[in-house]
Motif scaffolding. Structure first.
Motif, PDB file in Angstrom:
ATOM      1  N   THR A 136      11.533   1.014  21.367  1.00  0.00           N
ATOM      2  CA  THR A 136      10.571   0.631  20.326  1.00  0.00           C
ATOM      3  C   THR A 136      11.251   0.020  19.115  1.00  0.00           C
ATOM      4  OG1 THR A 136       9.180   2.499  21.004  1.00  0.00           O
ATOM      5  CG2 THR A 136       8.668   1.453  18.885  1.00  0.00           C
ATOM      6  N   ALA A 137      10.776  -1.165  18.730  1.00  0.00           N
ATOM      7  CA  ALA A 137      11.173  -1.777  17.457  1.00  0.00           C
ATOM      8  C   ALA A 137      10.056  -1.493  16.467  1.00  0.00           C
ATOM      9  CB  ALA A 137      11.367  -3.274  17.619  1.00  0.00           C
ATOM     10  N   ARG A 138      10.404  -0.902  15.321  1.00  0.00           N
ATOM     11  CA  ARG A 138       9.381  -0.561  14.329  1.00  0.00           C
ATOM     12  C   ARG A 138       9.537  -1.445  13.094  1.00  0.00           C
ATOM     13  NH1 ARG A 138       7.371   5.392  12.431  1.00  0.00           N
ATOM     14  NH2 ARG A 138       6.219   5.081  14.381  1.00  0.00           N
ATOM     15  N   VAL A 139       8.427  -2.058  12.674  1.00  0.00           N
ATOM     16  CA  VAL A 139       8.376  -2.825  11.431  1.00  0.00           C
ATOM     17  C   VAL A 139       7.521  -2.040  10.448  1.00  0.00           C
ATOM     18  CG1 VAL A 139       7.842  -5.046  10.376  1.00  0.00           C
ATOM     19  CG2 VAL A 139       8.502  -4.963  12.789  1.00  0.00           C
ATOM     20  N   VAL A 140       8.080  -1.746   9.278  1.00  0.00           N
ATOM     21  CA  VAL A 140       7.382  -0.945   8.272  1.00  0.00           C
ATOM     22  C   VAL A 140       7.114  -1.794   7.034  1.00  0.00           C
ATOM     23  CG1 VAL A 140       7.466   1.102   6.801  1.00  0.00           C
ATOM     24  CG2 VAL A 140       8.463   1.179   9.098  1.00  0.00           C
ATOM     25  N   ILE A 150      13.409  -7.017   3.830  1.00  0.00           N
ATOM     26  CA  ILE A 150      12.928  -8.248   3.213  1.00  0.00           C
ATOM     27  C   ILE A 150      12.075  -7.873   2.011  1.00  0.00           C
ATOM     28  CG2 ILE A 150      11.554 -10.333   3.542  1.00  0.00           C
ATOM     29  CD1 ILE A 150      12.177 -10.007   6.582  1.00  0.00           C
ATOM     30  N   VAL A 151      12.464  -8.327   0.836  1.00  0.00           N
ATOM     31  CA  VAL A 151      11.690  -8.077  -0.386  1.00  0.00           C
ATOM     32  C   VAL A 151      10.649  -9.184  -0.531  1.00  0.00           C
ATOM     33  CG1 VAL A 151      11.774  -7.837  -2.886  1.00  0.00           C
ATOM     34  CG2 VAL A 151      13.642  -6.921  -1.480  1.00  0.00           C
ATOM     35  N   ILE A 152       9.407  -8.791  -0.825  1.00  0.00           N
ATOM     36  CA  ILE A 152       8.311  -9.759  -0.943  1.00  0.00           C
ATOM     37  C   ILE A 152       7.757  -9.719  -2.355  1.00  0.00           C
ATOM     38  CG2 ILE A 152       6.011 -10.399  -0.123  1.00  0.00           C
ATOM     39  CD1 ILE A 152       6.753  -9.273   2.575  1.00  0.00           C
ATOM     40  N   SER A 153       7.665 -10.880  -2.988  1.00  0.00           N
ATOM     41  CA  SER A 153       7.125 -10.956  -4.345  1.00  0.00           C
ATOM     42  C   SER A 153       5.599 -10.954  -4.298  1.00  0.00           C
ATOM     43  CB  SER A 153       7.623 -12.224  -5.041  1.00  0.00           C
ATOM     44  OG  SER A 153       7.186 -13.374  -4.329  1.00  0.00           O
ATOM     45  N   GLY A 154       4.982 -10.615  -5.389  1.00  0.00           N
ATOM     46  CA  GLY A 154       3.524 -10.641  -5.460  1.00  0.00           C
ATOM     47  C   GLY A 154       2.910  -9.275  -5.651  1.00  0.00           C
ATOM     48  N   GLY A 155       3.626  -8.211  -5.224  1.00  0.00           N
ATOM     49  CA  GLY A 155       3.159  -6.856  -5.500  1.00  0.00           C
ATOM     50  C   GLY A 155       2.277  -6.221  -4.446  1.00  0.00           C
ATOM     51  N   LEU A 156       1.694  -7.010  -3.527  1.00  0.00           N
ATOM     52  CA  LEU A 156       0.829  -6.428  -2.501  1.00  0.00           C
ATOM     53  C   LEU A 156       1.651  -5.638  -1.485  1.00  0.00           C
ATOM     54  CD1 LEU A 156      -1.668  -9.356  -1.841  1.00  0.00           C
ATOM     55  CD2 LEU A 156      -1.872  -7.469  -3.447  1.00  0.00           C
ATOM     56  N   LEU A 157       2.737  -6.249  -1.046  1.00  0.00           N
ATOM     57  CA  LEU A 157       3.710  -5.592  -0.176  1.00  0.00           C
ATOM     58  C   LEU A 157       5.037  -5.587  -0.925  1.00  0.00           C
ATOM     59  CD1 LEU A 157       2.879  -7.405   3.188  1.00  0.00           C
ATOM     60  CD2 LEU A 157       2.039  -5.182   2.447  1.00  0.00           C
ATOM     61  N   LYS A 158       5.626  -4.407  -1.082  1.00  0.00           N
ATOM     62  CA  LYS A 158       6.879  -4.346  -1.825  1.00  0.00           C
ATOM     63  C   LYS A 158       8.051  -4.881  -0.996  1.00  0.00           C
ATOM     64  CE  LYS A 158       5.420  -0.439  -4.673  1.00  0.00           C
ATOM     65  NZ  LYS A 158       5.679   0.975  -5.040  1.00  0.00           N
ATOM     66  N   ARG A 159       8.070  -4.456   0.255  1.00  0.00           N
ATOM     67  CA  ARG A 159       9.143  -4.930   1.136  1.00  0.00           C
ATOM     68  C   ARG A 159       8.755  -4.663   2.584  1.00  0.00           C
ATOM     69  NH1 ARG A 159      14.012  -0.402   0.524  1.00  0.00           N
ATOM     70  NH2 ARG A 159      12.683   1.435   0.843  1.00  0.00           N
ATOM     71  N   ASP A 202      12.390 -12.823  14.367  1.00  0.00           N
ATOM     72  CA  ASP A 202      12.344 -13.293  12.980  1.00  0.00           C
ATOM     73  C   ASP A 202      11.125 -12.702  12.281  1.00  0.00           C
ATOM     74  OD1 ASP A 202      13.110 -14.652  10.733  1.00  0.00           O
ATOM     75  OD2 ASP A 202      12.391 -16.617  11.383  1.00  0.00           O
ATOM     76  N   ILE A 203      11.198 -12.622  10.958  1.00  0.00           N
ATOM     77  CA  ILE A 203      10.052 -12.220  10.138  1.00  0.00           C
ATOM     78  C   ILE A 203       9.904 -13.252   9.028  1.00  0.00           C
ATOM     79  CG2 ILE A 203       9.109 -10.475   8.577  1.00  0.00           C
ATOM     80  CD1 ILE A 203      10.559  -8.349  10.182  1.00  0.00           C
ATOM     81  N   ARG A 204       8.742 -13.886   8.983  1.00  0.00           N
ATOM     82  CA  ARG A 204       8.483 -14.922   7.982  1.00  0.00           C
ATOM     83  C   ARG A 204       7.336 -14.477   7.087  1.00  0.00           C
ATOM     84  NH1 ARG A 204       6.253 -19.177  11.061  1.00  0.00           N
ATOM     85  NH2 ARG A 204       5.988 -17.777  12.828  1.00  0.00           N
ATOM     86  N   HIS A 205       7.281 -14.978   5.851  1.00  0.00           N
ATOM     87  CA  HIS A 205       6.184 -14.576   4.975  1.00  0.00           C
ATOM     88  C   HIS A 205       5.863 -15.665   3.960  1.00  0.00           C
ATOM     89  CE1 HIS A 205       8.789 -13.649   1.440  1.00  0.00           C
ATOM     90  NE2 HIS A 205       9.693 -13.372   2.370  1.00  0.00           N
ATOM     91  N   TRP A 206       4.589 -15.657   3.523  1.00  0.00           N
ATOM     92  CA  TRP A 206       4.102 -16.533   2.465  1.00  0.00           C
ATOM     93  C   TRP A 206       3.299 -15.654   1.513  1.00  0.00           C
ATOM     94  CZ3 TRP A 206       3.482 -17.493   7.687  1.00  0.00           C
ATOM     95  CH2 TRP A 206       4.278 -18.515   8.201  1.00  0.00           C
ATOM     96  N   SER A 207       3.500 -15.836   0.244  1.00  0.00           N
ATOM     97  CA  SER A 207       2.851 -14.928  -0.691  1.00  0.00           C
ATOM     98  C   SER A 207       2.392 -15.655  -1.948  1.00  0.00           C
ATOM     99  CB  SER A 207       3.825 -13.810  -1.070  1.00  0.00           C
ATOM    100  OG  SER A 207       3.184 -12.833  -1.839  1.00  0.00           O
ATOM    101  N   GLU A 208       1.179 -15.323  -2.403  1.00  0.00           N
ATOM    102  CA  GLU A 208       0.665 -15.747  -3.697  1.00  0.00           C
ATOM    103  C   GLU A 208      -0.120 -14.586  -4.277  1.00  0.00           C
ATOM    104  OE1 GLU A 208      -0.948 -19.388  -4.690  1.00  0.00           O
ATOM    105  OE2 GLU A 208       0.369 -20.598  -3.418  1.00  0.00           O
ATOM    106  N   LYS A 209      -0.593 -14.738  -5.488  1.00  0.00           N
ATOM    107  CA  LYS A 209      -1.345 -13.668  -6.137  1.00  0.00           C
ATOM    108  C   LYS A 209      -2.552 -13.278  -5.282  1.00  0.00           C
ATOM    109  CE  LYS A 209      -3.555 -12.509 -10.524  1.00  0.00           C
ATOM    110  NZ  LYS A 209      -4.002 -13.031 -11.840  1.00  0.00           N
ATOM    111  N   VAL A 231       2.432 -12.115   6.565  1.00  0.00           N
ATOM    112  CA  VAL A 231       3.731 -11.892   7.206  1.00  0.00           C
ATOM    113  C   VAL A 231       3.566 -12.161   8.694  1.00  0.00           C
ATOM    114  CG1 VAL A 231       5.579 -10.243   7.684  1.00  0.00           C
ATOM    115  CG2 VAL A 231       4.362 -10.147   5.497  1.00  0.00           C
ATOM    116  N   VAL A 232       4.494 -12.910   9.260  1.00  0.00           N
ATOM    117  CA  VAL A 232       4.462 -13.228  10.690  1.00  0.00           C
ATOM    118  C   VAL A 232       5.723 -12.679  11.344  1.00  0.00           C
ATOM    119  CG1 VAL A 232       4.404 -15.064  12.423  1.00  0.00           C
ATOM    120  CG2 VAL A 232       3.079 -15.304  10.317  1.00  0.00           C
ATOM    121  N   ILE A 233       5.541 -11.877  12.373  1.00  0.00           N
ATOM    122  CA  ILE A 233       6.657 -11.303  13.132  1.00  0.00           C
ATOM    123  C   ILE A 233       6.791 -12.094  14.429  1.00  0.00           C
ATOM    124  CG2 ILE A 233       7.596  -9.212  14.193  1.00  0.00           C
ATOM    125  CD1 ILE A 233       5.550  -7.653  12.410  1.00  0.00           C
ATOM    126  N   ASP A 234       7.898 -12.805  14.601  1.00  0.00           N
ATOM    127  CA  ASP A 234       8.129 -13.606  15.810  1.00  0.00           C
ATOM    128  C   ASP A 234       8.765 -12.741  16.888  1.00  0.00           C
ATOM    129  OD1 ASP A 234       7.197 -16.132  14.874  1.00  0.00           O
ATOM    130  OD2 ASP A 234       8.986 -16.279  13.637  1.00  0.00           O
TER     131      ASP A 234
END
Length: 598
Positions: free
Chosen positions: A312-316, A293-302, A237-244, A249-252
């Motif tokens: 190998t599993a790659r997370v970008v 996964i699209v992430i709001s806030g602008g720091l990480l686009k997706r 799983d990939i979870r995330h929390w975002s604010e300004k 992002v947490v990769i389980d």
């Protein structure tokens, strides 16, 4: 017959000093027979004293090395008496008494891989059976909580598949079908050949079981245990929390494995921004995991994930306006944490005093304007449980509410609670909240627990390597992991803590501990000051501000558990913590003024 002696060393000293004294003149004035009789009585008394002393010393050793088996057997016999008595079965108090007996075993030996899961299983079973008489949904929820703690803490226990199956049945009874199905699926994926495998298969049906088996052949196990001894970890799983200005992002990942982080340059021709990548190996991507996964806030686009090659599993991470990233991992279960910060993240607005005039400390950005208060545990995680059933999660939540009011009144600060109700929060989400809110301080509230029920007192911790066995034990309980695993994370902390506010957290800990002890001693007797300590608490890892964890009392101690039931005691704890924070703030301003020569 057993004699229970006072274990206090000072008491033994007084007993020695005030013991039997014989003046020589008294002996000389006795007849031969009188003296012989007296000598016999004296030898008896001396023998009893020696026996009592030896008994006390051996009791101390026995308390540390004894097996939980006798205590568990006594609880089991009480359970059998209960089930055989029609009169007792109708008495709720009788059920709760037996539940407490098994709870006592679990709290006394929380690391024992045989009796801890067996005791959890029996607590759940008792609550489930009690529901048959009470009809209270609360009893079902209590049963589910014990089952969940069992299979999460002891995934390799013979009782883990039993707990998964029965928790599923109870969730189905409560109308939560999807939750029930998820637990039965875990049995198919992780516990093939176990007692409840066939029952879970019948519940799911042939089609679903066939699909799960095919998935397992392709991707291996999906849960955190190494039950199947599969060489591949699974990115679940990939979870995330975002604010300004901040995103976490947490990769389980299903089990501990190797990972490597690096950067890829911007590629304008392909329309690709600068990227952070994490290669996890040997690992496979779970088939049902969302690949983009699209992430709001602008720091990480997706965030994108793919099977880069066979192993190998790659997370970008497509980077946006982020100026800094930080990557670290946490254990039990294994997860990789990525923090992204904006350019303006370190900048905090200056806080105005009541008259609108800035102090020098405030001009330097040293004021405390926002505090995050974290009530430990919650939801499916009850925390430690006292001798009469008081739950740590309930106590910490009440203290958090009291502390919020007290800090707002004393400091005119904004106080944010990580949880204001009884809900479950992962440890990594708690510091994410503090980071996202740009908090100036992070305070996590907990109750202590120990196998030795005589232990009592208050202590405050800051993040660092544990220096003693007791600090390791407390950290292991709060992290829901083993002391061995705590010892293994030193390498992680070495990397994380280079830029952490360790010294400032230590200073804050001292003020809080002093405020807590001073306030409680004014109102209550027998308050033990256990001091300021350091330990590797997962809940404090990654905090970007001074962060402490306070153990407000021992819920395992009968007297302190009784006090923790009292709103007045909880309010006094909150006042003590607030007093410590207030003194810390004043001291911070004083240091700033002295540093500028004022």
């Amino acid at each position: 017959m057993m004699f229970k002696l006072n274990p206090n060393p000072a008491w033994r000293m007084r007993e020695t000093e005030s013991g039997l004294r014989i003046h020589p003149l008294h002996i000389n004035s006795m007849s031969h027979l009188q003296f012989a009789g007296f000598r016999f009585r004296l030898l008896c008394i001396i023998s009893l004293i020696i026996f009592a002393s030896l008994s006390f010393n051996s009791n101390e050793i026995f308390a540390k090395s004894t097996s939980p088996r006798p205590q568990y057997s006594a609880a089991w016999k009480a359970y059998k008496r209960l089930t055989k008595s029609p009169r007792l079965r109708k008495d709720r108090r009788a059920w709760l008494k037996v539940i407490r007996a098994f709870r006592k075993v679990y709290l006394s030996w929380p690391e024992n891989e045989v009796y801890a899961p067996k005791s959890l299983y029996m607590m759940a079973r008792l609550y489930k059976e009690l529901y048959g008489y009470s009809g209270r949904k609360k009893d079902l929820r209590e049963a589910i909580e014990r089952y969940e703690v069992l299979f999460e803490r002891f995934p390799q226990s013979p009782y883990a598949d039993d707990a998964l199956y029965h928790a599923g049945v109870l969730y189905l009874r409560m109308g939560q079908k999807e939750k029930a199905l998820s637990y039965w699926k875990r049995i198919i994926l992780d516990y093939e050949g176990s007692d409840y495998y066939r029952k879970a298969a019948r519940r799911l049906g042939k089609k679903k079981v066939s699909k799960l088996k095919a998935q397992k052949r392709t991707y291996g196990t999906r849960t955190s245990g190494d039950v199947l001894a599969n060489p591949y970890a699974v990115v679940k799983d990939i979870r995330h929390w975002s604010e300004k200005d901040y995103t976490r992002v947490v990769i389980d990942v299903s089990k501990n494995t190797h990972y490597h982080a690096g950067f890829l340059s911007e590629n304008r021709k392909k329309g690709l921004p600068k990227r952070l990548y994490i290669d996890i190996t040997p690992a496979r991507v779970a088939k049902d995991l969302e690949k983009k996964i699209v992430i709001s806030g602008g720091l990480l686009k997706r965030v994108r994930i793919a099977q880069y090659d066979r192993d190998t599993a790659r997370v970008v991470f497509d980077l946006g306006k982020t100026s800094k990233t930080k990557v670290f991992n946490l254990e039990d279960p294994f997860r990789i944490v990525v923090d992204a910060f904006g350019e303006k993240y370190p900048q905090r607005p200056l806080c105005l005093p009541p008259k609108g005039k800035l102090t020098l400390a405030q001009q330097l950005g040293l004021c405390v304007r926002r505090i995050v208060v974290d009530a430990g545990h919650g939801g499916k995680d009850p925390g430690a449980i006292g001798p009469t059933g008081l739950r740590e999660k309930d106590v910490t939540l009440k203290i958090a509410h009291f502390l919020k009011k007290e800090l707002e009144k004393r400091l005119n600060a904004e106080v944010i609670l990580t949880r204001s109700t009884d809900k479950y929060l992962p440890l990594e989400q708690r510091t994410a909240i503090a980071n996202a809110k740009k908090a100036d301080l992070f305070i996590s509230i907990h109750c202590n627990a120990a196998p030795n029920r005589r232990l009592k007192g208050v202590e405050t911790y800051f993040l660092n390597f544990a220096l003693d066995e007791e600090a390791m034990r407390v950290a292991a309980l709060e992290n829901a992991t083993s002391r061995r695993r705590i010892g293994d994370i030193k390498g992680i902390l070495t990397k994380i803590m280079k830029n952490s506010k360790v010294e400032e957290s230590k200073r804050l800990s001292k003020f809080i501990q002093n405020g807590l002890v001073t306030t409680l001693k004014k109102r209550y007797s027998g308050i033990s000051d256990l001091g300021v300590k350091q330990a590797p608490f997962f809940v404090l890892i990654g905090a970007r501000m001074p962060a402490v964890l306070t153990e407000v009392s021992f819920i395992s101690n009968k007297r302190e558990e009784r006090r923790l039931r009292s709103p007045k005691y909880l309010e006094a704890i909150a006042k003590g913590i607030a007093a410590g924070i207030e003194e810390y703030v004043k001291n911070t301003e004083l240091i700033a003024n002295l540093g500028m020569g004022n």
